[in-house]
Enzyme design. Sequence first.
Site, short mmCIF file in Angstrom:
data_model
loop_
_atom_site.label_atom_id
_atom_site.label_comp_id
_atom_site.label_asym_id
_atom_site.label_seq_id
_atom_site.Cartn_x
_atom_site.Cartn_y
_atom_site.Cartn_z
N ASP A 17 16.02 -31.62 37.52
CA ASP A 17 15.18 -30.51 37.08
C ASP A 17 13.72 -30.91 37.28
O ASP A 17 12.98 -31.14 36.33
CB ASP A 17 15.47 -30.21 35.62
CG ASP A 17 14.93 -28.86 35.16
OD1 ASP A 17 14.54 -28.07 36.04
OD2 ASP A 17 14.93 -28.60 33.95
N GLU A 96 12.34 -20.07 42.86
CA GLU A 96 12.24 -18.98 41.88
C GLU A 96 11.36 -17.83 42.35
O GLU A 96 10.28 -18.02 42.90
CB GLU A 96 11.71 -19.52 40.55
CG GLU A 96 11.83 -18.54 39.41
CD GLU A 96 12.05 -19.23 38.09
OE1 GLU A 96 12.04 -18.53 37.06
OE2 GLU A 96 12.24 -20.46 38.06
N LYS A 132 16.27 -18.01 42.58
CA LYS A 132 16.30 -18.09 41.12
C LYS A 132 15.61 -16.86 40.52
O LYS A 132 14.47 -16.54 40.87
CB LYS A 132 15.58 -19.37 40.68
CG LYS A 132 15.95 -19.90 39.32
CD LYS A 132 15.32 -21.28 39.16
CE LYS A 132 15.65 -21.90 37.83
NZ LYS A 132 14.91 -23.18 37.66
N THR A 156 18.51 -17.58 35.65
CA THR A 156 17.96 -18.53 34.69
C THR A 156 17.51 -17.83 33.41
O THR A 156 17.58 -16.61 33.29
CB THR A 156 16.80 -19.31 35.33
OG1 THR A 156 16.41 -20.37 34.46
CG2 THR A 156 15.61 -18.41 35.61
N PHE A 178 20.48 -22.02 28.80
CA PHE A 178 19.57 -23.00 28.22
C PHE A 178 20.13 -23.55 26.91
O PHE A 178 20.73 -22.83 26.12
CB PHE A 178 18.20 -22.38 27.99
CG PHE A 178 17.36 -22.31 29.25
CD1 PHE A 178 17.94 -22.18 30.50
CD2 PHE A 178 15.97 -22.35 29.17
CE1 PHE A 178 17.16 -22.12 31.65
CE2 PHE A 178 15.18 -22.29 30.32
CZ PHE A 178 15.78 -22.17 31.55
#
Length: 320
Positions: A17, A96, A132, A156, A178
Site C-alpha cells: 500500500d 485511482e 480504482k 475502495t 477498510f
Amino acid sequence: MSSLLEQLKHYSTVVADTGDLASITRFKPQDATTNPSLILKAVQSGQYDSLIDSLTASVQQLGLSGPEAIDELADRLIVAMGQHILAQVPGRVSTEVNARLSFDVDASLKKARRLVALYQKAEVPKDRILIKLAATWEGIMAARVLEQEDIQCNLTLIFNFAQARACAEAGAYLISPFVGRILDWHRQAEPEVTFEPEQEPGVQSVRSIYQYFRALDYPTVVMGASFRNVGEILALSGCDRLTISPALLSELDESDGQVSRMLADHPKRDTRPDPLSEAEFRWLMNEDAMATEKLAEGIRGFESDQQELERLLARRLGIE
C-alpha cells in the site's frame, strides 16, 4: 522459522500500500496499490523529480490551458508512476480515478478510459492495471460498465456490507474493505471499549464479506485494507489479498511467530438474492452512520491530497 510476512504470503496475496519504490523492492509484494495521498507523499519525497521534469516539459509543448495542462500532467504522472511500480511487482497496480468524480458516472468513465489509454500507449496491458473507484453508488455503476469493457476495477473506501454486496453484484474484479478506519470510528464513539484484533469491528466486517462472497460464489476478490496494527492483519490471514503499508510490512518482516489461516470458505448457498436497487443501497448507507461518515471523510481526504498534488504540478508548469 520464517518471518510473519513470509508465512502470511502462504495464505494471502500481499499487496504493498505505497508508491515508494524502495519499499516495494524490499518487501517484494505481488501487487501495489496507490491513491492520491500515497501519490502526493511519493512526489514530495523527491524520488520522482526527474520523471516530473520530463513529463512537465512534454505537457508544456501541448499548448493547453492552465486547468487542462494540470489535469494532463496529473494523469501522465500517475500512469508513469504506475509503470515504475509495475517494473518492481509481478502483478498489478491500482490507479485511482479522482475522488471529486465519485458522484458522477460519466465523468468517472471518461477519466478511467483516459488512464487506460495512457497505459496502453505505454504498452502496459489491461491485465496489469486496476482502475480504482470510490464505492459510492455512482462509482459502483461506473465499475459495472468498465468491467463489461474488460477494464477491471478496484472499489475502495468500503465500510459496510451493502457497499461490498453491490460491488459483487456489479461484477467488480476486486474490493478494498477498510479495517483501521472502522476501528477509528468506533474508538471515537466508544472510547471506553478495548478491542482485541479478532474482535475489532473492521476485522469482523471483512470476515463477513469474505464468507458471503465465497458462499454465493461471487468471483470478486476481497482485499483487506487500512490496517492499524499487525494483529488485524494476522486476524485476516487467508483473505484473498491484504494491502499493507511499508511500516507494517517491516514489522511483519522483522517478527517471528506462527501464522495460521483465519479465514476459510463458507458452506455454499443455493441461490443469490436479487441485486440491491439504488434506493435500497442508499437506504442501507443512510442507516449506517459509520459507513456514511467514513466514506464521505475518505473522499474529502483524497480530494484534498489531489488538490495539493495539483498545486505542486501547477508550480512545475509555471501556473499560478
